[in-house]
Design a protein around this motif. Sequence first.
Motif, PDB file in Angstrom:
ATOM      1  N   GLU A 147      18.862   5.752  35.009  1.00  0.00           N
ATOM      2  CA  GLU A 147      18.104   6.343  33.901  1.00  0.00           C
ATOM      3  C   GLU A 147      18.626   5.860  32.555  1.00  0.00           C
ATOM      4  OE1 GLU A 147      17.574   8.986  37.415  1.00  0.00           O
ATOM      5  OE2 GLU A 147      19.297   8.039  36.439  1.00  0.00           O
ATOM      6  N   GLU A 148      19.945   5.824  32.402  1.00  0.00           N
ATOM      7  CA  GLU A 148      20.528   5.441  31.115  1.00  0.00           C
ATOM      8  C   GLU A 148      20.177   4.007  30.729  1.00  0.00           C
ATOM      9  OE1 GLU A 148      23.102   8.706  32.808  1.00  0.00           O
ATOM     10  OE2 GLU A 148      22.164   6.863  33.561  1.00  0.00           O
ATOM     11  N   VAL A 149      20.249   3.071  31.680  1.00  0.00           N
ATOM     12  CA  VAL A 149      19.999   1.669  31.315  1.00  0.00           C
ATOM     13  C   VAL A 149      18.522   1.430  31.020  1.00  0.00           C
ATOM     14  CG1 VAL A 149      22.006   0.827  32.558  1.00  0.00           C
ATOM     15  CG2 VAL A 149      19.805   0.918  33.732  1.00  0.00           C
ATOM     16  N   LEU A 150      17.632   2.102  31.739  1.00  0.00           N
ATOM     17  CA  LEU A 150      16.205   1.927  31.465  1.00  0.00           C
ATOM     18  C   LEU A 150      15.798   2.639  30.182  1.00  0.00           C
ATOM     19  CD1 LEU A 150      14.635   2.223  35.031  1.00  0.00           C
ATOM     20  CD2 LEU A 150      15.121   0.155  33.719  1.00  0.00           C
ATOM     21  N   ASP A 151      16.571   3.635  29.767  1.00  0.00           N
ATOM     22  CA  ASP A 151      16.291   4.326  28.505  1.00  0.00           C
ATOM     23  C   ASP A 151      16.807   3.560  27.296  1.00  0.00           C
ATOM     24  OD1 ASP A 151      15.023   6.381  29.765  1.00  0.00           O
ATOM     25  OD2 ASP A 151      16.673   7.817  29.608  1.00  0.00           O
ATOM     26  N   THR A 152      17.774   2.664  27.493  1.00  0.00           N
ATOM     27  CA  THR A 152      18.426   2.022  26.354  1.00  0.00           C
ATOM     28  C   THR A 152      18.221   0.513  26.279  1.00  0.00           C
ATOM     29  OG1 THR A 152      20.483   1.861  27.651  1.00  0.00           O
ATOM     30  CG2 THR A 152      20.215   3.809  26.250  1.00  0.00           C
ATOM     31  N   GLU A 153      17.849  -0.137  27.375  1.00  0.00           N
ATOM     32  CA  GLU A 153      17.639  -1.583  27.334  1.00  0.00           C
ATOM     33  C   GLU A 153      16.517  -1.919  26.353  1.00  0.00           C
ATOM     34  OE1 GLU A 153      18.976  -4.901  27.800  1.00  0.00           O
ATOM     35  OE2 GLU A 153      19.497  -3.923  29.703  1.00  0.00           O
ATOM     36  N   GLU A 154      16.752  -2.927  25.504  1.00  0.00           N
ATOM     37  CA  GLU A 154      15.771  -3.282  24.484  1.00  0.00           C
ATOM     38  C   GLU A 154      14.429  -3.640  25.104  1.00  0.00           C
ATOM     39  OE1 GLU A 154      17.238  -6.391  22.043  1.00  0.00           O
ATOM     40  OE2 GLU A 154      18.855  -5.193  21.174  1.00  0.00           O
ATOM     41  N   TRP A 155      13.381  -3.410  24.322  1.00  0.00           N
ATOM     42  CA  TRP A 155      12.022  -3.743  24.744  1.00  0.00           C
ATOM     43  C   TRP A 155      11.922  -5.248  24.940  1.00  0.00           C
ATOM     44  CZ3 TRP A 155       7.026  -3.501  21.341  1.00  0.00           C
ATOM     45  CH2 TRP A 155       5.905  -3.494  22.186  1.00  0.00           C
ATOM     46  N   GLN A 156      11.551  -5.681  26.150  1.00  0.00           N
ATOM     47  CA  GLN A 156      11.569  -7.096  26.510  1.00  0.00           C
ATOM     48  C   GLN A 156      10.189  -7.757  26.463  1.00  0.00           C
ATOM     49  OE1 GLN A 156      14.388  -8.897  27.134  1.00  0.00           O
ATOM     50  NE2 GLN A 156      15.489  -7.034  26.541  1.00  0.00           N
ATOM     51  N   ALA A 157       9.185  -7.066  25.950  1.00  0.00           N
ATOM     52  CA  ALA A 157       7.858  -7.674  25.855  1.00  0.00           C
ATOM     53  C   ALA A 157       7.903  -8.921  24.980  1.00  0.00           C
ATOM     54  CB  ALA A 157       6.863  -6.668  25.282  1.00  0.00           C
ATOM     55  N   SER A 158       6.928  -9.811  25.156  1.00  0.00           N
ATOM     56  CA  SER A 158       6.886 -11.043  24.384  1.00  0.00           C
ATOM     57  C   SER A 158       6.713 -10.738  22.900  1.00  0.00           C
ATOM     58  CB  SER A 158       5.737 -11.925  24.862  1.00  0.00           C
ATOM     59  OG  SER A 158       4.486 -11.327  24.564  1.00  0.00           O
ATOM     60  N   ALA A 159       7.094 -11.709  22.062  1.00  0.00           N
ATOM     61  CA  ALA A 159       6.973 -11.526  20.617  1.00  0.00           C
ATOM     62  C   ALA A 159       5.523 -11.266  20.216  1.00  0.00           C
ATOM     63  CB  ALA A 159       7.515 -12.756  19.886  1.00  0.00           C
ATOM     64  N   LEU A 160       4.591 -11.959  20.862  1.00  0.00           N
ATOM     65  CA  LEU A 160       3.173 -11.760  20.539  1.00  0.00           C
ATOM     66  C   LEU A 160       2.725 -10.357  20.901  1.00  0.00           C
ATOM     67  CD1 LEU A 160       0.453 -12.855  19.615  1.00  0.00           C
ATOM     68  CD2 LEU A 160       0.086 -13.732  21.930  1.00  0.00           C
TER      69      LEU A 160
END
Length: 257
Positions: A147-160
């Motif tokens: 839960e902690e890592v999925l709550d804190t990992e930066e948003w990895q969507a593409s720049a577009l």
Amino acid sequence: MSALTLRLAGPLQSWGASARFARRTTESAPTKSGVLGLLAAALGRPRDADLSDLAALRFGVRIDQPGTRVRDFQTARHMDTGKSMPVSERFYLSDAVFVAAVEGDHDFLVRLQAALRAPAYLPFLGRRSCPPSLPVDLELHDGLGLEEVLDTEEWQASALHQERRRKEPTVELTALLEPGPQEAAGQGTGADVLRDQPVSFDVRHRKYALRSVVSRTVTLPNPRAVREPGGEGPALPGHEPTLLLVPLSPTLPRNGA
């Protein structure tokens, strides 16, 4: 207990949980069997190897960019007889990005991360025709759970994709996780069931068990968010149409004069 996060991004992905015969569907997010297969390949394990250590990992995935579902038709010929095989219908996710995570023993996750950085067999996103477009491993989080890592990992969507949502200071993402020990022991967790718990990858007898999945919402900051003037955060650039007008030189003739 630690957790290893993976970035699953590529032009095409396909994660089947109930695909059979000539119709090969895909789930809307990576399956546990697909991701553990990727890890087993990175370790160089044969298909008939024991999977108990990998299967014991707790699995979760966050949908950072859902992508678009596409359909393809494929034909093939039998290698021995030369006869045409039935036309197969295959489904893929196009331009999707996910953050997957596995939780388990720290030393074992260190081995998995090293294998991802120097894989024995090339990784693919569900099918061999779907290579990743970016490095798969993100980070090993010592002492943190799923839960902690999925709550804190930066948003990895593409720049577009992030740019398209620039008016949103935060984004809400869906995460699909295996219930924790306390949730699994309780009642009424509202969990769904998916047959993607790998028991054997042996081509002579593939076998998968049922697995519980719970859904939760994760809220993350949008690194490309902008604001209207007067709000918080970086302001939008001002727009004044008259600034683009260039005054006519007094020496130039006007109206043909």
